[in-house]
Enzyme design. Structure first.
Site, mmCIF file in Angstrom:
data_model
loop_
_atom_site.group_PDB
_atom_site.id
_atom_site.type_symbol
_atom_site.label_atom_id
_atom_site.label_comp_id
_atom_site.label_asym_id
_atom_site.label_seq_id
_atom_site.Cartn_x
_atom_site.Cartn_y
_atom_site.Cartn_z
ATOM 1 N N ASP A 67 0.972 -1.215 -0.001
ATOM 2 C CA ASP A 67 -0.214 0.044 -0.120
ATOM 3 C C ASP A 67 0.839 1.354 0.081
ATOM 4 O OD1 ASP A 67 0.971 -0.520 2.531
ATOM 5 O OD2 ASP A 67 -0.878 -0.794 3.240
ATOM 6 N N ASN A 136 -7.419 -2.876 14.459
ATOM 7 C CA ASN A 136 -8.979 -3.076 13.990
ATOM 8 C C ASN A 136 -8.956 -4.211 13.023
ATOM 9 O OD1 ASN A 136 -7.829 -2.042 11.659
ATOM 10 N ND2 ASN A 136 -9.380 -0.081 11.443
ATOM 11 N N HIS A 138 -7.303 -4.672 10.096
ATOM 12 C CA HIS A 138 -7.127 -4.395 8.590
ATOM 13 C C HIS A 138 -5.677 -5.077 8.340
ATOM 14 C CE1 HIS A 138 -5.003 -0.339 9.508
ATOM 15 N NE2 HIS A 138 -3.929 -1.199 9.040
ATOM 16 N N GLU A 143 -9.875 -1.790 5.430
ATOM 17 C CA GLU A 143 -10.394 -1.576 6.605
ATOM 18 C C GLU A 143 -11.575 -2.363 6.729
ATOM 19 O OE1 GLU A 143 -8.848 0.232 8.461
ATOM 20 O OE2 GLU A 143 -8.392 2.410 7.993
HETATM 21 C C1 GLP Z 1 -0.353 0.343 8.621
HETATM 22 C C2 GLP Z 1 -0.130 -0.498 7.307
HETATM 23 C C3 GLP Z 1 -0.404 -1.751 7.675
HETATM 24 C C4 GLP Z 1 0.207 -2.362 8.932
HETATM 25 C C5 GLP Z 1 -0.622 -1.482 9.951
HETATM 26 C C6 GLP Z 1 0.041 -1.905 11.467
HETATM 27 O O1 GLP Z 1 -1.822 0.630 8.710
HETATM 28 N N1 GLP Z 1 -0.808 0.005 6.039
HETATM 29 O O2 GLP Z 1 -0.011 -2.566 6.732
HETATM 30 O O3 GLP Z 1 0.188 -3.847 9.128
HETATM 31 O O4 GLP Z 1 -0.203 -0.235 9.846
HETATM 32 O O5 GLP Z 1 1.275 -1.331 11.857
HETATM 33 P P1 GLP Z 1 2.171 -1.571 12.868
HETATM 34 O O6 GLP Z 1 2.997 -2.928 12.579
HETATM 35 O O7 GLP Z 1 2.962 -0.306 12.965
HETATM 36 O O8 GLP Z 1 1.394 -1.575 14.157
#
Ligand code: GLP
Length: 241
Positions: A67, A136, A138, A143
């Site tokens: 992404d 959440n 995702h 989402e």
């Molecule tokens: C972002 C990314 C996700 C990732 C999520 C959790 O939203 N788009 O790919 O898994 O954050 O991030 P973290 O690993 O910092 O908790």
């Protein structure tokens, strides 16, 4: 679903890096699906260490990232293009022309998303997709919703995701409102999926996604159906299971 339970983040990062390294050794020209966020950073550091020791070669590896934020240029220090360079690509012998990330600046969102899906197809699909999980549930930036998404799409970020990610920005207002993300179908089509989940703030999502019903309200839950899904999680992330 297979679970690799680790004591802490360091052990988790090594376990995830071992799975990625094994893929690169088995198929030097493999397609790695890569993720951003804090969770995979330790695995990337381990891969860099093994590369520096001469144990890993990325020269033929191709990558597709999950992404990108809409509106951030690749040289913006919070863009995912910048993240990938500073956390992995600049430190190994990967050919940058073999790396792919959705373009957050392309003016026509639908055309850019279609181009990205076509690129994934042209590469022959993803051999190993690395994922984190949002608090959440995702995956990528898919989402919670009323249905599972298919291909790459532009989505509006939920307030909770913008709040969770604001720690990387000067203020909430600076957090982009939209992102382009590979869809849930794209992710499920990867031949192997590896998720890293660390810390107590992921425990509820891990429990609901993998020990509850499969529902688009918890996007990661669909990975229960994937034939080769490995969850690498530390004790804190598994504390509610
Ligand atoms: C972002 C990314 C996700 C990732 C999520 C959790 O939203 N788009 O790919 O898994 O954050 O991030 P973290 O690993 O910092 O908790």
């Amino acid at each position: 679903m297979r679970i690799i339970r680790t004591r802490d983040y360091q052990e988790l990062s090594r376990a995830a890096a071992r799975l990625i390294a094994a893929q690169v050794v088995l198929k030097p020209g493999c397609v790695l699906g890569l993720a951003t966020g804090s969770s995979p950073v330790g695995a990337y550091q381990q891969l860099i260490a093994w590369y520096k020791k001469g144990d890993l070669d990325f020269s033929q590896v191709r990558t597709v990232n999950l992404d990108e934020y809409v509106g951030l240029a690749p040289d913006h220090d919070q863009s995912y293009a910048y993240f990938m360079r500073s956390n992995l690509f600049d430190h190994v012998n990967i050919d940058l022309s073999n790396t792919n990330i959705p373009d957050g600046l392309a003016p026509d969102a639908a055309a850019e998303c279609a181009r990205y899906d076509e690129q994934i197809r042209a590469l022959g699909g993803v051999d190993l997709q690395l994922l984190g999980i949002g608090p959440n549930g995702h995956i990528g930036f898919n989402e919670p919703d009323g249905h599972f998404s298919c291909g790459t799409q532009q989505i509006q970020l939920t307030d909770s995701t913008r709040q969770a990610n604001k720690r990387f920005f000067a203020s909430l207002d600076d957090v982009p409102t939209h992102a382009r993300t590979m869809g849930v179908r794209d992710i499920l089509q990867a031949r192997r999926v590896v998720m890293v989940a660390s810390g107590e703030n992921k425990a509820k999502a891990v429990k609901e996604a993998f020990f509850g019903p499969v529902t688009p309200a918890m996007p990661a839950s669909i990975l229960q159906y994937h034939p080769d899904f490995v969850l690498v999680a530390d004790e804190a992330a598994l504390s509610l299971v």
